[in-house]
Design a protein around this motif. Structure first.
Motif, PDB file in Angstrom:
ATOM      1  N   SER A 153      19.517 -51.983  31.112  1.00 36.61           N
ATOM      2  CA  SER A 153      20.426 -50.979  30.568  1.00 36.61           C
ATOM      3  C   SER A 153      20.296 -49.638  31.294  1.00 36.61           C
ATOM      4  CB  SER A 153      20.200 -50.785  29.071  1.00 36.61           C
ATOM      5  OG  SER A 153      18.905 -50.306  28.824  1.00 36.61           O
ATOM      6  N   ALA A 154      19.126 -49.305  31.762  1.00 37.79           N
ATOM      7  CA  ALA A 154      18.938 -48.026  32.446  1.00 37.79           C
ATOM      8  C   ALA A 154      19.531 -48.039  33.857  1.00 37.79           C
ATOM      9  CB  ALA A 154      17.446 -47.693  32.516  1.00 37.79           C
ATOM     10  N   GLU A 155      19.490 -49.185  34.500  1.00 33.59           N
ATOM     11  CA  GLU A 155      19.900 -49.280  35.895  1.00 33.59           C
ATOM     12  C   GLU A 155      21.361 -48.889  36.131  1.00 33.59           C
ATOM     13  OE1 GLU A 155      18.117 -51.396  34.144  1.00 33.59           O
ATOM     14  OE2 GLU A 155      16.508 -52.257  35.358  1.00 33.59           O
ATOM     15  N   PRO A 156      22.329 -49.433  35.357  1.00 36.16           N
ATOM     16  CA  PRO A 156      23.714 -48.999  35.578  1.00 36.16           C
ATOM     17  C   PRO A 156      23.906 -47.500  35.352  1.00 36.16           C
ATOM     18  CG  PRO A 156      23.661 -51.003  34.267  1.00 36.16           C
ATOM     19  CD  PRO A 156      22.249 -50.502  34.365  1.00 36.16           C
ATOM     20  N   ARG A 157      23.225 -46.965  34.361  1.00 36.31           N
ATOM     21  CA  ARG A 157      23.336 -45.536  34.077  1.00 36.31           C
ATOM     22  C   ARG A 157      22.773 -44.699  35.224  1.00 36.31           C
ATOM     23  NH1 ARG A 157      23.203 -48.286  29.482  1.00 36.31           N
ATOM     24  NH2 ARG A 157      24.257 -47.452  27.653  1.00 36.31           N
ATOM     25  N   ARG A 158      21.679 -45.127  35.764  1.00 35.74           N
ATOM     26  CA  ARG A 158      21.071 -44.399  36.888  1.00 35.74           C
ATOM     27  C   ARG A 158      22.018 -44.394  38.092  1.00 35.74           C
ATOM     28  NH1 ARG A 158      15.256 -45.875  39.495  1.00 35.74           N
ATOM     29  NH2 ARG A 158      15.560 -44.713  41.420  1.00 35.74           N
ATOM     30  N   PHE A 194      22.641 -57.349  39.541  1.00 38.43           N
ATOM     31  CA  PHE A 194      22.899 -56.662  40.806  1.00 38.43           C
ATOM     32  C   PHE A 194      22.599 -55.172  40.736  1.00 38.43           C
ATOM     33  CE2 PHE A 194      26.819 -55.497  38.816  1.00 38.43           C
ATOM     34  CZ  PHE A 194      27.306 -54.411  39.508  1.00 38.43           C
ATOM     35  N   SER A 195      22.694 -54.545  39.565  1.00 35.78           N
ATOM     36  CA  SER A 195      22.387 -53.111  39.465  1.00 35.78           C
ATOM     37  C   SER A 195      20.915 -52.856  39.754  1.00 35.78           C
ATOM     38  CB  SER A 195      22.786 -52.552  38.102  1.00 35.78           C
ATOM     39  OG  SER A 195      22.060 -53.165  37.059  1.00 35.78           O
ATOM     40  N   SER A 196      20.053 -53.770  39.358  1.00 35.02           N
ATOM     41  CA  SER A 196      18.623 -53.636  39.664  1.00 35.02           C
ATOM     42  C   SER A 196      18.379 -53.744  41.160  1.00 35.02           C
ATOM     43  CB  SER A 196      17.818 -54.723  38.944  1.00 35.02           C
ATOM     44  OG  SER A 196      17.970 -54.616  37.554  1.00 35.02           O
ATOM     45  N   VAL A 197      19.072 -54.657  41.804  1.00 39.87           N
ATOM     46  CA  VAL A 197      18.931 -54.834  43.249  1.00 39.87           C
ATOM     47  C   VAL A 197      19.427 -53.590  43.978  1.00 39.87           C
ATOM     48  CG1 VAL A 197      19.659 -56.210  45.246  1.00 39.87           C
ATOM     49  CG2 VAL A 197      19.075 -57.342  43.084  1.00 39.87           C
ATOM     50  N   ASP A 250      21.160 -45.566  44.942  1.00 44.96           N
ATOM     51  CA  ASP A 250      21.359 -44.306  44.220  1.00 44.96           C
ATOM     52  C   ASP A 250      21.066 -43.092  45.099  1.00 44.96           C
ATOM     53  OD1 ASP A 250      18.662 -45.184  44.126  1.00 44.96           O
ATOM     54  OD2 ASP A 250      18.254 -43.822  42.461  1.00 44.96           O
ATOM     55  N   GLN A 251      20.551 -43.315  46.284  1.00 41.31           N
ATOM     56  CA  GLN A 251      20.281 -42.225  47.220  1.00 41.31           C
ATOM     57  C   GLN A 251      21.440 -42.016  48.202  1.00 41.31           C
ATOM     58  OE1 GLN A 251      17.405 -40.427  46.718  1.00 41.31           O
ATOM     59  NE2 GLN A 251      17.232 -41.821  44.979  1.00 41.31           N
ATOM     60  N   GLN A 252      22.457 -42.859  48.109  1.00 41.89           N
ATOM     61  CA  GLN A 252      23.633 -42.737  48.976  1.00 41.89           C
ATOM     62  C   GLN A 252      24.442 -41.502  48.583  1.00 41.89           C
ATOM     63  OE1 GLN A 252      24.350 -44.928  51.593  1.00 41.89           O
ATOM     64  NE2 GLN A 252      22.299 -45.656  51.088  1.00 41.89           N
ATOM     65  N   ALA A 253      25.167 -40.981  49.533  1.00 45.74           N
ATOM     66  CA  ALA A 253      25.999 -39.799  49.271  1.00 45.74           C
ATOM     67  C   ALA A 253      27.348 -40.246  48.715  1.00 45.74           C
ATOM     68  CB  ALA A 253      26.179 -38.998  50.559  1.00 45.74           C
TER      69      ALA A 253
END
Length: 130
Positions: free
Chosen positions: A84-89, A48-51, A58-61
């Motif tokens: 692994s990068a997606e949750p961090r982003r 789901f983090s990729s979706v 990640d552009q939400q305020a």
């Protein structure tokens, strides 16, 4: 059931479950009836983090009070689903968050689904090391 749904994607929110599903193509690679069907299925799997990133979440305020945050990888999510990068982003996109990578973030925590229940002593030794 998934074939009948004609879904474009199958979204998971649990690394261990997603990892098991992701290995269907490997498990059925020698089965002439199921090989391609299993491969088609695994290509549709996403965490789901990729979706959320594909939907520009990640552009939400988003904002939280000032705090330091880290992230514990699910071994299955990191090593099998290659996520692994997606949750961090996503975490880094939250205003007020200072993300600090955990030392040895890639190492196992000893949980592995029910491993911490069936092998609790060894699980706790692994966790203590982490």
């Amino acid at each position: 059931a998934f074939e009948d749904s004609n879904a474009d994607f199958i979204v998971t929110n649990a690394g261990g479950c997603g990892a098991f599903l992701k290995e269907y193509d490997h498990l059925l690679k020698d089965d002439s009836e199921w090989r391609e069907r299993a491969a088609s299925f695994t290509r549709k799997l996403k965490d789901f983090s990729s979706v959320l990133l594909e939907l520009n979440f990640d552009q939400q305020a988003l904002e939280l009070p000032q705090q330091i945050v880290t992230y514990q990888d699910s071994c299955h999510l990191r090593n099998v689903m290659k996520t692994s990068a997606e949750p961090r982003r996503l975490i880094r996109s939250i205003k007020g968050i200072e993300f600090k990578e955990m030392q040895n973030a890639e190492s196992c925590c000893g949980s592995a689904g029910i491993y911490n229940i069936v092998e609790s002593e060894m699980s706790m030794k692994i966790l203590d090391t982490k």
